[in-house]
Structures are given as C-alpha cells and as structure tokens.
Scaffold this active site. Structure first.
Site, PDB file in Angstrom:
ATOM      1  N   GLY A 264       0.816  -1.213   0.000  1.00 20.14           N
ATOM      2  CA  GLY A 264       0.000   0.000   0.000  1.00 20.14           C
ATOM      3  C   GLY A 264       0.846   1.257   0.000  1.00 20.14           C
ATOM      4  O   GLY A 264       0.662   2.154  -0.819  1.00 20.14           O
ATOM      5  N   ALA A 265       1.806   1.312   0.914  1.00 23.35           N
ATOM      6  CA  ALA A 265       2.677   2.478   1.005  1.00 23.35           C
ATOM      7  C   ALA A 265       3.821   2.150   1.949  1.00 23.35           C
ATOM      8  O   ALA A 265       3.786   1.133   2.638  1.00 23.35           O
ATOM      9  CB  ALA A 265       1.908   3.690   1.529  1.00 23.35           C
ATOM     10  N   GLU A 301       0.989   5.742   7.431  1.00 26.91           N
ATOM     11  CA  GLU A 301       2.418   5.997   7.172  1.00 26.91           C
ATOM     12  C   GLU A 301       2.913   7.169   8.007  1.00 26.91           C
ATOM     13  O   GLU A 301       4.033   7.149   8.510  1.00 26.91           O
ATOM     14  CB  GLU A 301       2.675   6.248   5.680  1.00 26.91           C
ATOM     15  CG  GLU A 301       2.166   5.155   4.735  1.00 26.91           C
ATOM     16  CD  GLU A 301       2.520   3.733   5.141  1.00 26.91           C
ATOM     17  OE1 GLU A 301       3.587   3.525   5.747  1.00 26.91           O
ATOM     18  OE2 GLU A 301       1.717   2.819   4.879  1.00 26.91           O
ATOM     19  N   HIS A 304       3.619   6.071  11.543  1.00 26.44           N
ATOM     20  CA  HIS A 304       4.857   5.295  11.676  1.00 26.44           C
ATOM     21  C   HIS A 304       6.040   6.178  12.062  1.00 26.44           C
ATOM     22  O   HIS A 304       7.038   5.674  12.575  1.00 26.44           O
ATOM     23  CB  HIS A 304       5.207   4.623  10.339  1.00 26.44           C
ATOM     24  CG  HIS A 304       4.671   3.227  10.183  1.00 26.44           C
ATOM     25  ND1 HIS A 304       4.750   2.278  11.168  1.00 26.44           N
ATOM     26  CD2 HIS A 304       4.084   2.610   9.132  1.00 26.44           C
ATOM     27  CE1 HIS A 304       4.228   1.139  10.724  1.00 26.44           C
ATOM     28  NE2 HIS A 304       3.805   1.310   9.495  1.00 26.44           N
ATOM     29  N   GLU A 323       3.566  -2.503  13.305  1.00 27.04           N
ATOM     30  CA  GLU A 323       2.391  -2.576  12.424  1.00 27.04           C
ATOM     31  C   GLU A 323       1.074  -2.694  13.193  1.00 27.04           C
ATOM     32  O   GLU A 323       0.112  -2.001  12.869  1.00 27.04           O
ATOM     33  CB  GLU A 323       2.551  -3.707  11.405  1.00 27.04           C
ATOM     34  CG  GLU A 323       3.710  -3.516  10.424  1.00 27.04           C
ATOM     35  CD  GLU A 323       3.657  -2.207   9.650  1.00 27.04           C
ATOM     36  OE1 GLU A 323       2.600  -1.533   9.637  1.00 27.04           O
ATOM     37  OE2 GLU A 323       4.693  -1.832   9.056  1.00 27.04           O
TER      38      GLU A 323
HETATM   39  N1  TRP Z   1       5.703  -0.895   6.162  1.00 31.44           N
HETATM   40  C1  TRP Z   1       4.685  -0.779   5.164  1.00 31.44           C
HETATM   41  C2  TRP Z   1       3.433  -0.374   5.914  1.00 31.44           C
HETATM   42  O1  TRP Z   1       2.707  -1.156   6.420  1.00 31.44           O
HETATM   43  C3  TRP Z   1       4.439  -2.047   4.412  1.00 31.44           C
HETATM   44  C4  TRP Z   1       5.233  -2.236   3.177  1.00 31.44           C
HETATM   45  C5  TRP Z   1       5.457  -1.351   2.226  1.00 31.44           C
HETATM   46  C6  TRP Z   1       5.820  -3.413   2.731  1.00 31.44           C
HETATM   47  N2  TRP Z   1       6.150  -1.914   1.217  1.00 31.44           N
HETATM   48  C7  TRP Z   1       6.399  -3.168   1.506  1.00 31.44           C
HETATM   49  C8  TRP Z   1       5.928  -4.669   3.250  1.00 31.44           C
HETATM   50  C9  TRP Z   1       7.058  -4.139   0.790  1.00 31.44           C
HETATM   51  C10 TRP Z   1       6.599  -5.646   2.547  1.00 31.44           C
HETATM   52  C11 TRP Z   1       7.169  -5.380   1.319  1.00 31.44           C
HETATM   53  O2  TRP Z   1       3.202   0.740   6.124  1.00 31.44           O
HETATM   54 ZN    ZN Z   2       2.700  -0.064   8.448  1.00 28.18          ZN
END
Ligand code: TRP
Ligand code: ZN
Length: 875
Positions: A264-265, A301, A304, A323
C-alpha cells in the site's frame, strides 16, 4: 538448488558491529547504476574478539572494496552467496564498496527499481541489500547522507531522506542532489527517487509552531488529484499531536506516488513512497472507499514516524510492534474523522474475512512469529490486523488515560532505539500498574480462540449467570494452548430493550449498565444479581476481542438485538449471525433436496432496519449487506461452494422481491442534489443507495440499472452501477463495460476498477473473460495493482467461479504464480496463498488444488517465498 533456510527468533543476537554513518552515492544511468557506500563501522563493546563483519548483498556486482582507503585484496574478504565477510574486522573503520546494479531490469519492485519512467526504492524488509553491501537488519542504525545523480533532462527530481543539503550540475547533462537525514535509522527506512514528477506543496504548522513543508510528487497528469491526500496528511499531523502529543520532527514531509508498488505504502523517513491508489483521488475517478482508504493509509504511514521510525524494531519477528500499533492508531484516527461504528464494522468484516481464515490455515502464526523463511510472507493480516486487535484489548484493559500514559512512557524510554514487543507491554504495565502477564499469550499463541457462552436464569433468586468456556485451537506447530486473557465488553437487555444494571454477586451497590469482564481461564462464570426477568445478553460489544463467539441465541433474540442493542456494532453483528444461520441452514436443506423459504420474521426485521427513520444510513447499509460467500464458507467444516452460492442468492432474491417498494423508496430518498462531497453523511447516503440498487437489480430491468449508470455524476455511483450491471446477463452489461472503458482508458487506477468488476461478475463465462483480459493491452503482469485487480479479485472474491469443478480456475492461478515467480516473487507468494484453504473443500476440489500446488512446488528456481507458502500448504 539449496533448500531455503528458516530464521528463528530464539537465535536472535544483538549485532557485533554497528554502522554509525552511511555515505551513499548512487549514479543512475539508463542501463546501469553505480552505488558507492562508505560505512562508518564500529564494533560493539560486547562483541567477542576476532568476530567477522557480515554484510548482506543480493544481485550486486562488486566493483571495488576498500578499508580505511586501502584496497582489499582477494584474501582479505570473502563473497559467498549473498554474504560478504570481513574476517576479524577492526574495532572502528570505514568500509567503502562500489557496486553495479540494474534497476532498469529489476521487476521484483524491491531495492532500486525503474517503473513508469521513475527510479525509486523499496527497502522494507530486506531490500537495502539489493542496493549496497550492508548488515541489512533493523537493529543496525546510523545517520545517512545520500547523493543521487542522473540525467537532468529526463530525471529533474532527485530525492532522498531528510534535508536537501547540496545540489548542482555535472558534466554530460547530468545533475546531483545530496540529502542528509539527521535522525538515525535502520536501512529498511532508506529511500531515494529520481524522476520527472510534478510537485504539489502545502504547509503544516506544528503545535510548537514549526512550519513543515508538505510535498507530494506525482505524475504530471495526476497533479490535480493530490488535494484529498494532502488534507488527510494535515489531519493526521494534527491528530497525533492532540491524541498522543507526538509532533513531526523534520522540516519537510515528502510523499512520492507510483503505479508500481508491491504494497500500500512505505513509511521511509521523511520520504514516503505510496502506491498511487492511496494518493490520487478526485470525485470523477475515485470512490468513497478510495477517499477513505487514502485518509487511512496517509495516516498510517505518518503515524509510523513515531511508531516504527523513531522507535523501531530489533528484529523482524517484532514486526507487529510497529504494524499492529500503527494500524490501531490509523483505525482510531479514521474513527475520529468519520463514524466510529461504521469504521469498526468495516475493520471487523476485514479481520474475519482474511485474518480468521489465515489463523485457521497452514500459515497460522502468532502476531509475533517464531520463524520465517521469507520475511515478506509475514506482512500478514495476523501481524497487522490481529496485532491491532491485541493493542485494542490493551487499550480496553487500561482505559484511554492508562493507555496514553503507557504510550508516553514507551516513547520516552525507547526513542532512537530498536526494541521488541515485550518493551511495549512492559511500558504499558509500568505506566498503568495493570498486570499483563497472562495477556502476553496473545503474542505467542496462534489461532482464533473459540468462546462458548451458556446462560442460566434463576427467577426465584433473580440471578443471571453467564458461563464462558474458551478453547484456543491447535495450529501448525502449536498444540494444547493455554487460556488467554480476554476482555468481554457486555450488557444485558431487558425485554423492553432497556439496559439492565450489572451488579455482580457480592457487590453492594447497583452496578453500571455496561462492563468489561476479564476471562483468564478455560471455564468461568459471572453471576449478576437483582435481575428480575430473563434478559438478552449482548456480549463482546464493539468486538472487544478477536475471538469466535458461539452462542445459542435464537432467531427471535438475534432479531431483538438487531433492533434494540445500544451497541451499534452488536446490532450489526446480530444481523450477520442471523443471516449466516439462515443461509447455512438453507445449505443443509438444499443438500436434502428440500424447498427453501425465508422466515417472515427475518424479512420484517430487514424491513424495519431498511426504513428506520433515524439510523445512520451507512449502518443501515452494513446491516443489510449479507455475509460474503467466502465468510459463509469459513463457517462450514467442509465448504459447499455451490450450496452457499445458491442459498445466498435465494435470500438476496427473496429480500429483493419482498421489499421491492422499500428498496425503491429508500433508493429515491438517498439521491443527492448538488456537488459531490466526501463527508460522512453523503458517503452514507451513497452507500445505502448503492446497496438498494443491487437489490433492485434483482427485480428491475437492466435498463433501470443502465439509467443509474448513465446518470452517475461521480465514481462511487458509477462503479456501484457498473458492478451490478456486469453481473446481469444482458446486452446492457457489455455496453456499460465498453462505455466505461472508453471513458477511462487513460487512467490506470480507474481501469483497475474495470478489471475488478469483470473479475467479480456472477455471469457465466467469467473465468474465460478473466483469462482473455489477461491478454488485454492494459493488463500488465509486472504491475501488482493489475494482478490484484484482476486475478487477485477473481481468486479471492469470486469463489463460485474460481472453484469451478473443471479446475480451470485453479490452473489460472497456478499459471499466474509460476509466471510471477521469476518476475515478482513476493507477489507470486501472495497469490500462491490463494490455495491455502484447499483442505476445506470436497475431495474432488482438494485433489485438483493439490495437483496445482505440487505443480508450483516442482517449478525450477522456485523463489523462497513461494516455496514457503506452497510447502506449508502441502504439509
Ligand atoms: N511498512 C509498510 C506499511 O505497512 C508495508 C510495506 C510497504 C511493505 N512496502 C512493503 C511490506 C514491501 C513488505 C514489502 O506501512
Ligand atoms: Zn505499516
């Protein structure tokens, strides 16, 4: 081929060396990229004498390697497989490597890759090792300075984390930019971008009065679709200040949107990279769901920055630490921005559909897994969504003030470090004084607990007793589990619907109308006194725990709760239980060849809800949405694909006919005048209108729906009509698809909706249609959004067609997995999990699916991630 290795939590050790400074130079060319990295390495005081420094590297072509400026000879390091070893490394030194990489042919979308004219990076979880040699683990944290260079005309925008500290021209039409990130970070949060992008700017002033520049980088043609994302970011920033006292910590917050993204991002420090689906929106191209999705993911995001970035993870087993907590935070944010009950219902629907299924299958794992072969496979509904439920239960036990104190302490204690789930729980305990020792089992035990409730009323003594028995099911590698600590938010309703005081036996004053019981053993009873008449229990209000509740509530009691429960979530849940009981009862009747009939009480209850004068329209829509075929299947020991489809269609058709006038009048009443607005009330109206249209399509002519399609003034209405039309076996259906395609063929995100609508169709020949759409010029197997929109939707959300008895649905999925295995292994693995529930079907289908799993497993050069999924499924 070497057997993939499993990494275990029990083997975790703190690193022997830290990389305190990282100086990167990325020189990007059309056919190759050179990355020079100077790492300021320091040995940990705890490290043993003579330990080697290990650096990860994947698909890197080593050009040169120097230690403190001296070129290393062959004997001074080894490079085997994906590990570069420096034996007996000194205590402090600078290691400089130069590598050549090929982003232009990197279709994995990990590391540095080139997509749609832009170079960009994705490092989480283990992508940084595709950029340079590095101890690529989250407990190695350093300060980064990054210089990117590329052709100026083709790639005018050059970005990396932090602050721009230098830029300039180079010979040959090239230019460079140097970025410095003042905050220490793990390698997975590194990002850089080179492209030709439009920039939309805004500002946010923090609570302490600092002005932050907000910069959104998107394709030039999408520059008019950033407004909602920017507003959502500003709301997120204000919300985190107000709710948790957390402020943003850099002068710039950048977001880059790409159409080619695995997830997603991504929360890279100061430079988020987003799937364009979660940035771009305007009323003509995006649905209400898209607008809400953007708000949620932008929030996620952003949140985070504190939960994940400032306080990060010591190893990937702790993924839920960032997460689960961040999903909880984004859920709370969305609840505060819109309707809390509507958000809760949507989240629980999602949890039940994906996480409960995962917990009952071959990939079941605790929110803190104990081992993995491929980390990418553990970005799961369990880690994210069940993880968020676990945080929510802590919130329930501690109360909002206790939870806030716990958050404050967690951040104060661990800012700037890499920690474990245990550190979060300890901070929550220490700040609140609440003992969470038994609660910790939620982190180590997999499986959805089953809680069976029985009730006993004693009219003579006015006592009412609820007895709860819990059982955590066995999951792969875990049997005979312990009882969990489970919060039960509950109330009792008198026969007039009024709540009853909850006075527990032994209490001297009159109890409250709602309370939270805490279960902590296999079998427990709670007796309430002063209960004059037998009440109806309303348990697990707001879905207070991620469990499967088994009750003996009758149809009449469920209808009563549907009408009277003071908890909106439980009103909805009562309706869902009622529908599920009804449909599954019919599946059994169909098996016996008996005719079907829908209870008139149920029809009346639906009528009452549909025409309720004051209920929130979004809640009405959710209450009248039948459980999906997938959800219904989950409730059966052996999933009866055809029976579920037939029974569910029967119920929908019967409700459509019986309440035709009401569907029609509510539909008309929900029509809006005036321009589109994505506010809570208008969204609720559109949602209910869309639901009415889907029921009406069962009794009205295709022309009626065509009219709705043609007169739609926004994408929400347009797609609602298209989705209904595509399932109608009529010329209007094809005409609508063609018109939609013609109108939107230049907009890749809108075309995803066109692909999905066709994949979800009930029409005969849907599989053949999906197969031919895979050849469509706008389909691209390298693009994960396209794969998810067409094949993912078909395999996951159209069970009736996917599980066709000729096995052609299974072939389509297996062929896709095998094709993706070399193109994009992480998407391949994700798609392969579409077979995970194969043992839940009849013998014939089991055999067909097993054969496809074996075919995938026998594929040459099978990626570790795909291997992990299919071998666990077959085990
Ligand atoms: N950390 C990201 C989120 O949850 C998740 C994510 C983004 C991700 N790109 C990825 C996980 C590629 C695995 C592979 O906000
Ligand atoms: Zn996340």
């Amino acid at each position: 081929m070497t057997e993939p290795v499993e990494t275990h939590l029990k083997d975790y050790k703190r690193p022997d060396f830290n990389v305190e400074t990282v100086e990167l130079h990325a020189d990007i060319f059309e056919t190759e990229t050179f990355v020079t990295a100077s790492l300021g390495v320091r040995k940990s005081p705890e490290a043993a004498d003579g330990v080697s420094l290990l650096l990860d590297g994947r698909e890197l072509d080593l050009v040169s390697i120097e230690l403190d400026g001296r070129v290393l000879t062959d004997g001074e390091y080894t490079l085997e497989g994906e590990v570069l070893t420096l034996p007996a490394a000194p205590d402090a030194f600078v290691l400089t490597t130069k590598v050549k990489i090929h982003p232009e042919t990197n279709t994995s979308l990990e590391g540095l890759y080139f997509a749609d004219g832009t170079f960009l990076t994705q490092c989480e979880a283990e992508g940084f090792r595709r950029i340079t040699f590095f101890p690529d683990r989250p407990d190695v944290m350093g300060s980064y300075r990054c210089t990117v260079s590329a052709d100026k005309g083709t790639y005018p925008v050059l970005l990396a984390n932090g602050n721009l500290v230098d830029e300039g021209e180079l010979s040959g039409g090239r230019h460079f930019a140097t970025w410095e990130d003042p905050h220490k970070k793990p390698s997975y949060l590194f990002a850089m971008v080179a492209g030709d992008l439009a920039c939309r700017e805004d500002t946010f002033t923090t609570a302490s009065g600092r002005e932050v520049a907000l910069k959104f980088y998107v394709d030039h043609q999408d520059a008019d679709k950033c407004g909602h994302a920017i507003e959502s970011l500003k709301k997120s920033m204000a919300w985190d200040e107000k709710t948790f006292g957390l402020e943003y910590d850099l002068d710039t917050y950048m977001v880059v949107a790409t159409h080619s993204f695995n997830a997603g991002a991504m929360e890279n420090k100061g430079l988020n990279v987003f799937n364009s689906k979660y940035v771009l929106a305007k009323p003509e191209t995006a649905t209400d769901m898209d607008f809400q999705g953007i708000e949620g993911v932008i929030g996620h995001e952003y949140f985070h920055n504190w939960t994940g970035n400032r306080v990060t993870l010591c190893n990937w087993f702790q993924l839920s630490l960032k997460e689960g907590l961040t999903v909880f935070r984004d859920q709370e944010f969305s609840s505060d921005m819109g309707s809390r009950a509507v958000k809760r219902i949507a989240d629980v629907r999602g949890l039940r559909a994906s996480q409960f299924a995962e917990d009952a299958g071959p990939m079941a794992h605790p929110i803190r897994p104990e081992s993995y072969i491929e980390m990418n496979n553990f970005y799961t509904a369990t880690v994210y969504n069940k993880g968020a439920e676990v945080i929510r239960m802590i919130h329930t036990f501690l109360g909002p003030e206790g939870f806030r104190k716990g958050m404050d302490l967690y951040v104060a204690r661990h800012d700037g470090s890499a920690v474990a789930c245990e550190d979060f729980i300890a901070a929550m305990e220490d700040a609140s004084g609440v003992d969470l020792s038994r609660f910790r089992l939620w982190y180590s035990q997999a499986g959805t607990p089953k809680v069976t409730v029985t009730r006993a009323f004693d009219a003579e003594t006015s006592r009412y007793t609820l007895t709860f028995s819990q059982k955590v099911p066995d999951t792969p590698g875990q049997a005979n589990k312990k009882a969990m600590q489970i919060p039960v938010r509950m109330g009792l309703l008198g026969d007039d619907g009024a709540p009853v005081s909850l006075t527990l036996e032994g209490e001297t004053s009159l109890g409250p109308l709602e309370r939270v019981l805490s279960l902590s053993s296999d079998l427990e009873s709670f007796t309430f006194t002063g209960v004059e008449k037998e009440p109806v229990p309303s348990l697990f209000r707001g879905f207070s725990a991620p469990i499967n509740q088994v009750t003996d509530l009758t149809e009449a009691e469920l209808i009563f709760l549907m009408a009277h429960d003071t908890d909106s979530f439980n009103r909805w849940d009562a309706a869902q239980q009622l529908y599920a009981n009804t449909i599954l009862g019919m599946v059994a009747e169909l098996k016996k060849g008996e005719p079907l009939a829908l209870s008139t009480d149920l029809v009346a209850a639906v009528q009452t809800t549909l025409t309720h004068p004051t209920l929130d329209k979004a809640l009405i829509a959710q209450a009248l949405t039948l459980p999906s075929e997938t959800e219904l299947g989950d409730r059966m020991a052996e999933i009866d694909v055809d029976g579920i489809h037939a029974a569910r269609e029967f119920v929908a058709d019967t409700l459509a006919v019986a309440l035709k006038e009401s569907w029609r009048s509510v539909y008309e009443a929900c029509k809006e005048v005036g321009p589109y607005r994505p506010d809570t009330q208008s969204m609720a109206k559109r949602r209910l209108k869309g639901l009415c249209l889907s029921y009406l399509s069962r009794v009205e002519s295709p022309a009626f729906v065509m009219d709705a399609f043609a007169s739609a003034a926004n994408m929400t209405d347009e797609l609602a009509a298209l989705t209904v039309l595509v399932g109608m076996d009529s010329p209007e259906s094809d005409e609508a698809m063609d018109r939609f395609y013609g109108a939107w063929k230049g907009d890749t995100l809108v075309l995803d909706k066109w692909f999905t609508a066709q994949a979800l169709s009930n029409r005969p020949g849907t599989l053949e249609r999906v197969a031919s759409l895979m050849e469509h010029p706008d389909f691209d197997i390298k693009n994960p959004n396209k794969v998810r929109a067409l094949i993912g939707a078909f395999c996951q959300a159209n069970p009736w067609h996917f599980h066709r008895l000729d096995g052609k649905g299974y072939d389509l999925l297996a062929d896709t997995v095998i094709a993706l295995n070399t193109i994009n292994p992480s998407i391949a693995a994700r798609m392969a999990s579409g077979f995970n529930r194969w043992k839940r079907y009849d013998e014939k289908r089991q055999g067909l699916m097993k054969a496809r799993l074996e075919r995938i497993k026998g594929t040459e050069n099978l990626a570790n991630g795909v291997f992990e999924i299919v071998s666990k499924a077959l085990a």
